[in-house]
Structures are given as structure tokens and as C-alpha cells.
Scaffold this motif. Structure first.
Motif, mmCIF file in Angstrom:
data_model
loop_
_atom_site.group_PDB
_atom_site.id
_atom_site.type_symbol
_atom_site.label_atom_id
_atom_site.label_comp_id
_atom_site.label_asym_id
_atom_site.label_seq_id
_atom_site.Cartn_x
_atom_site.Cartn_y
_atom_site.Cartn_z
ATOM 1 N N UNK A 60 0.546 -1.037 0.089
ATOM 2 C CA UNK A 60 -0.022 0.163 -0.226
ATOM 3 C C UNK A 60 1.078 1.202 0.145
ATOM 4 N N UNK A 61 0.414 2.362 -0.628
ATOM 5 C CA UNK A 61 1.623 3.590 -0.328
ATOM 6 C C UNK A 61 -0.020 4.507 -0.345
ATOM 7 N N UNK A 62 0.719 6.271 0.061
ATOM 8 C CA UNK A 62 -0.048 7.234 -0.330
ATOM 9 C C UNK A 62 0.952 8.274 -0.260
ATOM 10 N N UNK A 63 0.114 9.277 -0.388
ATOM 11 C CA UNK A 63 1.002 10.673 -0.436
ATOM 12 C C UNK A 63 0.023 11.721 0.801
ATOM 13 N N UNK A 64 0.650 12.376 1.538
ATOM 14 C CA UNK A 64 0.059 13.483 2.555
ATOM 15 C C UNK A 64 1.386 14.388 2.516
ATOM 16 N N UNK A 65 0.348 15.482 2.922
ATOM 17 C CA UNK A 65 1.267 16.605 3.001
ATOM 18 C C UNK A 65 1.035 17.325 4.621
ATOM 19 N N UNK A 66 2.063 17.451 5.403
ATOM 20 C CA UNK A 66 2.503 17.349 6.449
ATOM 21 C C UNK A 66 3.417 18.831 6.734
ATOM 22 N N UNK A 67 3.060 19.862 7.484
ATOM 23 C CA UNK A 67 3.494 20.431 7.794
ATOM 24 C C UNK A 67 4.198 21.207 6.346
ATOM 25 N N UNK A 68 3.656 21.284 5.360
ATOM 26 C CA UNK A 68 4.174 21.959 3.894
ATOM 27 C C UNK A 68 5.322 21.003 3.638
ATOM 28 N N UNK A 69 4.984 19.745 3.395
ATOM 29 C CA UNK A 69 6.317 18.435 3.284
ATOM 30 C C UNK A 69 5.646 17.079 2.723
ATOM 31 N N UNK A 70 5.933 16.542 1.185
ATOM 32 C CA UNK A 70 5.027 15.763 1.006
ATOM 33 C C UNK A 70 5.888 14.379 1.633
ATOM 34 N N UNK A 71 4.661 13.696 2.478
ATOM 35 C CA UNK A 71 5.259 12.639 3.120
ATOM 36 C C UNK A 71 4.394 11.260 2.067
ATOM 37 N N UNK A 72 5.166 10.225 1.677
ATOM 38 C CA UNK A 72 5.137 8.874 0.971
ATOM 39 C C UNK A 72 5.358 7.817 1.729
ATOM 40 N N UNK A 73 3.822 7.636 2.195
ATOM 41 C CA UNK A 73 4.189 6.881 2.889
ATOM 42 C C UNK A 73 3.426 5.235 2.180
ATOM 43 N N UNK A 74 4.714 4.632 2.613
ATOM 44 C CA UNK A 74 4.452 2.956 1.849
ATOM 45 C C UNK A 74 4.806 1.362 2.818
ATOM 46 N N UNK A 75 3.391 0.422 2.740
ATOM 47 C CA UNK A 75 3.922 -0.472 2.943
ATOM 48 C C UNK A 75 4.378 -1.650 2.798
ATOM 49 N N UNK A 76 5.342 -2.561 3.474
ATOM 50 C CA UNK A 76 5.849 -3.142 2.617
ATOM 51 C C UNK A 76 5.937 -4.745 3.357
ATOM 52 N N UNK A 77 5.922 -6.140 2.522
ATOM 53 C CA UNK A 77 5.684 -7.338 2.976
ATOM 54 C C UNK A 77 6.805 -7.696 2.895
ATOM 55 N N UNK A 78 7.931 -7.959 3.203
ATOM 56 C CA UNK A 78 9.324 -9.440 2.970
ATOM 57 C C UNK A 78 8.686 -11.015 2.783
ATOM 58 N N UNK A 79 9.713 -11.001 2.454
ATOM 59 C CA UNK A 79 10.111 -12.535 2.047
ATOM 60 C C UNK A 79 9.371 -13.413 3.395
ATOM 61 N N UNK A 80 9.430 -12.985 4.734
ATOM 62 C CA UNK A 80 9.505 -13.263 6.011
ATOM 63 C C UNK A 80 7.867 -13.180 5.899
ATOM 64 N N UNK A 85 7.126 -0.596 7.882
ATOM 65 C CA UNK A 85 5.789 0.673 7.303
ATOM 66 C C UNK A 85 7.205 1.647 7.186
ATOM 67 N N UNK A 86 7.434 2.654 6.046
ATOM 68 C CA UNK A 86 7.961 3.589 5.613
ATOM 69 C C UNK A 86 7.404 4.503 5.441
ATOM 70 N N UNK A 87 8.342 5.502 5.815
ATOM 71 C CA UNK A 87 7.860 6.650 5.423
ATOM 72 C C UNK A 87 9.327 7.541 4.528
ATOM 73 N N UNK A 88 9.183 8.255 3.060
ATOM 74 C CA UNK A 88 10.142 8.836 2.672
ATOM 75 C C UNK A 88 9.387 10.599 2.427
ATOM 76 N N UNK A 89 10.872 11.076 2.225
ATOM 77 C CA UNK A 89 10.240 12.942 2.031
ATOM 78 C C UNK A 89 10.084 12.761 0.374
ATOM 79 N N UNK A 90 8.877 13.002 -0.416
ATOM 80 C CA UNK A 90 8.314 13.021 -1.780
ATOM 81 C C UNK A 90 9.028 13.429 -2.599
#
Length: 102
Positions: A60-80, A85-90
Motif C-alpha cells: 500500500x502507498x499513500x501521499x500526504x502533505x504534513x506541515x508543508x512537506x510531502x510524505x510518501x508512506x509505503x507498507x511493505x511485506x518482506x519474504x518472511x 511501515x516506511x515514510x519517505x520525503x517525496x
């Protein structure tokens, strides 16, 4: 009674201020920001997230604007089967958060 009203109003303002600081962006706005060069491509952001967890899948992914900054949220499932839950500066692709989901 006046102090109670003031306390209630202050509490309500504080509670709603936090809500107003983050907003979800729809697909059209996200594509406009990408096309304008304001944020990186979704492929590039997903690749940055997957580089931290090789073999994982994006769930799952989602893009948000938080405090004037664009945050890309990513949910990953690994091989195990572990969910991350990750957040990246978009705008830059920098990883801001990388934690195992409980």
C-alpha cells in the motif's frame, strides 16, 4: 462557567490543529505534483523503499502533505511475511521512517 468554556475551546482548538496539519492527497494532485517535478516519481520512491528490504512487495502507498512537506508512506511485506511501515520525503526520496509493523 467561563473557565470551563475557555478550557473546552482551547482543547478543541488543539485537537483540531493536529488534524489540519496532515492531509491525504488524491491521485490527480499526486500526478500533478510529480509532473511538475515537486515530488519524485512513484517508481523511484518505491525503488528506494524496496532497496531497504530486498525481496519485499509493496502492499500500500499513500501521499500526504504534513506541515508543508510531502510524505510518501509505503507498507511493505518482506519474504518472511513481516510488514514494514516506511515514510519517505517525496521530494528528495530520503527515508524518514523505517519500522516493523506490530
Amino acid at each position: 462557567m467561563n473557565k470551563l468554556t475557555t478550557l473546552f475551546t482551547t482543547t478543541l482548538l488543539i485537537a483540531t490543529a493536529g488534524l489540519a496539519q496532515a492531509r491525504d492527497l488524491g491521485p490527480d494532485e499526486a500526478l500533478r505534483l510529480r509532473d511538475a517535478g515537486t515530488i519524485q516519481s512513484f517508481e523511484k520512491l518505491n525503488a528506494a523503499a524496496l532497496a531497504k528490504h530486498p525481496g519485499a512487495n509493496v502492499e500500500e502507498t499513500e501521499l500526504e502533505e504534513e506541515y508543508g512537506r510531502y510524505i510518501y508512506q509505503v507498507e511493505l511485506r518482506d519474504e518472511k511475511g513481516v510488514q514494514w511501515d516506511m515514510e519517505l520525503d517525496a521530494s528528495t526520496g530520503a527515508i524518514l521512517k523505517d519500522q516493523m509493523d506490530d
